[in-house]
Design a protein around this motif. Structure first.
Motif: not given
Length: 955
Positions: A450-458, A533-540, A619-626
């Motif tokens: 299982v490979v976990t990476v952040r969106e935008g990374s190689p 492959l799990n791609v982590q991405f910031p919250p929406e 969510n520890d990967v990124g943030s979003a704002v209301c």
């Protein structure tokens, strides 16, 4: 900048109408631009006909409150129900240089949140006529030597057009038909849908050798002219014939210069030659001229089919093809096949073994293979066989079979592929056979399943292959809905077993399969493994932005919810007010946390607590704002655009009044509206009038009204309206009001047409006259116009004022008439008076006539007034009594005199009930134009009662 000024503007008292005026959207499509005709097709279907290349203008006129939003969409055509991907959000749809592919049904959708949306449609029919194509054919069953020794000849004329074209065949200048010449037959072939007509010459006669013209016409629809094509038929007319200077298959070495000649051996008229290449265009540097194709320093990618085509529109085109093969070799591969009969996957002594070698070559069949063992040529024997074209393997493959494998057969085998006698480098591949040569195994390294990476990374996916030799690894996706790899390929080869992905995105998440290839290794069942492959991405989050309105003193709950993210959880949520971090308790309400949302409660909305609130969710990967904008200010007013006849003009002054109406959006959401701040500014001016308008309690749907007076014709104004509550100023709404000439109607309320609006009060140009009246003012008139004729300004003397006039310069001729026709009036009185100003200045002035068209018994035009000759550079007023017996129209007819100095103008037309004033000419109504030598009469007061306001206009 800030300007303090005085504006003179009269305002009449404010009115309220207690009625709910919210109404669903209504829509109507009207046309403008360059339409040829708009007609009703099959009663319910509107068809808009336009010429290809012209400008399409469709306008969606909407009513309803609040003001509906308009969206234009289109179907691809009558055979498709799919909408275009793009839509136009505008009341006016404009397409410059429309193409035939843009025809189809256009939909106008208007919606305002009240009731169901209104949808109207119109079918746009694009008209065009291409150049016709004429081809000549012979009877296929009668082919003998020379073309026109045959009995029957067919001349086929084809054209693309809309509507279907009409065909006319001519021999010389004479039109051909069935009835006039028994030797010809004209018909339409089956399944051609009106785009083809055939002229059949039966039993060819001497007079049939002539020039034939195919003329096509769409009957001048949209002004499209006829088109024609001519062919000269002689006794030497023949189809094209070709031959090539080389064989149909041409094999060359890389780097050679290639020249191929395409030679004409027949054809009259002289055929045209053209070279083409498939697939793709001719190579760079290739030159095709006069039938000769030259390719310098040819390379392997230049291989392919080269076509020489000759056409002269007689018979079928002649075509010759050269298959150019440039010698090349690439991709040398090998396979190890254990004993197939015993279905073994391992190499064992005493069993058979087959080694195979293959290269991709051009030409494939010319490749030769040679086998070596331990550096020496392999010798054929009963136990060592070399075969070619194994049916189980790709074409032109060499196989070395070892029967009953002995220990002495172990060693290093080399396969060499070559083109004998050609300057193409050999390719070779080496295979080692020993007790250590074993089939492959494949696995995923520990901790890499299982490979976990952040969106935008190689990302790097890895599979390990063991065995000897180690084959390449093939990667693919397991997910059915995403069968392609990020590279766009279904399968990707990696020599080291690592699949490298650059800048991964969330849609790359999923399961990937790695498997061993069946080449460059054992020809056995592929081994495979899988990597996740799990791609982590910031919250929406939602809402991204929200406007929260509440009355003072009332509580508010703000909620920020997580829509999606990876990981799908809220790790932390931070609230801020006006950029400052909110402390937990007790002075500021505490934010209640939950796994998928965060809340903040305000006990009471106050002036101090109003402002911008921000909730940052992570969510520890990124943030979003209301974002929340909390306030107690009132929503903006909603201007009412469906006021009937909001504009009213005044005959004696160039002023007009405007009825301004609106409703208040969600008045109960906040504290009651106490008053409105009204600001009115003429466009292109800095000065503005500002006034406070008090109101009582405003209810939802209640129509509010205010009448602006003493606005200057024909100027437009910007109106700004701001509601005020105990909290203070609310949201401002603005709109532009334009002067619209009221349609003249005979009633007790006297209306005057000043021609200030493009609709010219409903007047229309007569379609049966010689030319049209023109609307212009001093700013739009031609600076090169004829001097000593026509007025410099309208009756008001202002450069912005419009009037109607006739231009008598070329191409106008003596006696040409221009007619301007009023709307149809229903007679409700016995007598009417038509009053208007006229200007007749110039030595070639013709005549100005006023006619009355009665509609009681058909259309009957009666002369009511006429004046001829030069009357000086002065506006004068005429009062003409009429007594129509039924519905009627009035017509202003300008007649061109003997020369170009004969421009005639009219302005300020009034139609009212009753008799005309006895005094036909009021001195105050005579305006002498500048330069005439007489003093100008003072113009009547333009403003009337005035109110003076001191104001500040912020720009």
């Amino acid at each position: 900048m800030e300007v303090t000024c005085l504006l003179l503007l009269a305002l009449i008292p404010f009115h309220c109408r207690g009625q709910g005026v919210y109404a669903p959207a209504q829509a109507q499509i009207v046309h403008a631009g360059q339409a040829c005709v708009v007609k009703e097709d099959n009663i319910s279907e509107r068809v808009y006909t336009i010429r290809e290349g012209d400008t399409l203008v469709l306008q969606c006129l909407v009513t309803g409150h609040p003001r509906p939003q308009v969206r234009w969409t289109k179907t691809a055509g009558s055979a498709s129900d799919k909408f275009q991907e793009t839509s136009v959000f505008n009341e006016t749809l404009r397409i410059e240089r429309i193409a035939r592919t843009q025809g189809g049904r256009y939909y106008c959708k208007a919606e305002n949140g009240v009731g169901v949306p209104a949808i109207k449609s119109i079918r746009v029919d694009v008209q065009y006529l291409d150049e016709p194509v004429l081809t000549v054919h012979q009877t296929v069953s009668d082919v003998r030597g020379n073309f026109y020794q045959e009995k029957t000849v067919f001349l086929r004329c084809t054209v693309n057009s809309n509507p279907p074209a009409r065909f006319i065949w001519k021999r010389g200048s004479d039109t051909l038909s069935h009835s006039q010449d028994n030797g010809v037959d004209i018909y339409e072939p089956l399944y051609t849908q009106g785009e083809t007509k055939v002229l059949k010459l039966k039993n060819l006669r001497p007079q049939d050798y002539a020039s034939y013209t195919c003329q096509v016409s769409v009957r001048n629809v949209c002004g499209i002219p006829d088109k024609a094509i001519t062919f000269r038929l002689t006794n030497t007319t023949a189809p094209p014939a070709l031959k090539l200077s080389v064989n149909e298959t041409l094999v060359v070495n890389p780097g050679e210069n290639v020249t191929v000649q395409c030679l004409l051996t027949g054809g009259d008229p002289l055929p045209q030659l053209q070279w083409s290449h498939g697939p793709g265009p001719l190579p760079l540097g290739a030159l095709a001229q006069s039938g000769t194709l030259s390719i310098p320093s040819v390379q392997a990618p230049d291989s392919g089919y080269y076509n020489c085509t000759a056409t002269n529109n007689v018979g079928n085109p002649a075509k010759k093809t050269v298959n150019l093969l440039v010698r090349s070799m690439k991709n040398a591969t090998f396979q190890i096949t254990p004993d197939v009969i015993k279905e073994s996957e391992n190499i064992q002594l005493g069993q058979d073994l087959k080694l195979s070698c293959h290269v991709d070559a051009v030409p494939q069949e010319k490749v030769t293979y040679q086998w070596f063992k331990n550096g020496k040529p392999a010798r054929m024997s009963k136990r060592l066989l070399v075969t070619r074209n194994d049916p189980e393997l790709p074409a032109v493959t060499s196989s070395l079979e070892l029967i009953d494998l002995h220990f002495s057969d172990y060693g290093t085998y080399l396969c060499v592929a070559s083109f004998p006698g050609a300057p193409v480098p050999d390719l070779s591949v080496e295979v080692n056979i020993s007790s250590e040569t074993v089939p492959p195994t494949i696995s995923v390294p520990k901790g890499r399943a299982v490979v976990t990476v952040r969106e935008g990374s190689p990302a790097e996916l890895q599979c390990e292959v063991r065995g000897k030799p180690r084959p390449p690894v093939l990667w693919s996706r397991v997910d059915k809905e995403a069968a392609l790899l990020p590279s766009g390929l279904p399968l990707e080869e990696t020599p080291d077993g690592k699949l490298r992905l650059e800048r991964v995105s969330r849609d790359m998440s999923g399961t990937y399969r790695c498997q061993t290839a069946r080449y460059n290794g054992f020809n056995v069942r592929p081994r495979e493994a899988q990597v996740q492959l799990n791609v982590q991405f910031p919250p929406e989050v939602e809402p991204s932005s929200q406007d929260v309105r509440q009355a003072l003193g009332r509580p508010v709950l703000l909620r920020c919810s997580l829509l999606r993210g990876s990981p799908q959880r809220i790790a932390s949520a931070v609230w801020r007010f006006k950029g400052q971090l909110l402390p937990p308790p007790p002075s500021v309400p505490v934010a209640a946390e939950a796994p998928d949302h965060s809340e903040l409660r305000l006990d009471a909305v106050t002036r101090d607590s109003s402002g911008s609130y921000e909730c940052s969710v992570s969510n520890d990967v990124g943030s979003a704002v209301c974002l929340f904008q909390v306030s107690a200010k009132a929503y903006s007013p909603e201007f009412y655009f469906d006021t009937p006849n909001p504009t009213r003009s005044h005959k004696l002054s160039k002023n007009y009044s405007y009825v301004l109406q609106w409703t208040q959006r969600e008045p109960d959401a906040v504290d009651p509206v106490l008053n409105y701040r009204l600001s009115v500014r003429q466009l292109n001016q800095h000065n503005a009038m500002v006034k406070a308008i008090p109101v009582r309690r405003v209810e939802k749907g209640q129509l509010l009204e205010y009448i602006l007076t003493d606005l200057r014709v024909p100027h437009s104004y910007e109106v700004r309206l701001t509601p005020y509550t105990t909290f203070g100023a609310g949201d401002m709404a603005s709109r532009i009001i334009h002067y619209t000439e009221p349609i003249n109607s005979p009633s007790l309320s006297d209306n005057t047409c000043h021609f200030e609006d493009e609709k010219i009060c409903g007047y229309t140009q007569d379609l049966t006259d010689n030319f049209d009246w023109t609307r212009q003012n001093a700013l739009t008139q031609n600076p090169k116009r004829s001097p000593n004729t026509g007025p410099p300004t309208d009756i008001s003397g202002t450069p912005e004022g419009y009037y109607m006039f006739i231009e008598t310069s070329r191409p106008r001729e003596l006696g040409d008439r221009a007619r301007l026709v009023s709307p149809l009036y229903n007679a409700s009185a016995k007598f009417y008076c038509v009053s208007f100003f006229y200007h007749m200045y110039g030595k070639h002035i013709g005549s100005l006539n006023l006619l009355v068209r009665s509609r009681s018994k058909g259309a009957l035009d009666t002369h009511a007034w006429s004046l001829s000759g030069n009357k000086g550079n002065v506006w004068q007023q005429a009062h003409v009594p009429i007594n129509p017996s039924g519905p009627f129209q009035i017509i202003f007819e300008g007649v061109r005199g003997s020369g170009y100095l004969g421009d005639i103008a009219i302005d300020d037309v009034t139609l009212k009930k009753g008799e005309c004033p006895r005094k036909q000419m009021d001195p105050n109504k005579v305006v002498v134009m500048p330069g005439s030598g007489a003093p100008r009469q003072p113009h009547p007061q333009l403003w009337g009662p005035m109110a003076i306001f001191l104001l500040a206009w912020q720009r």
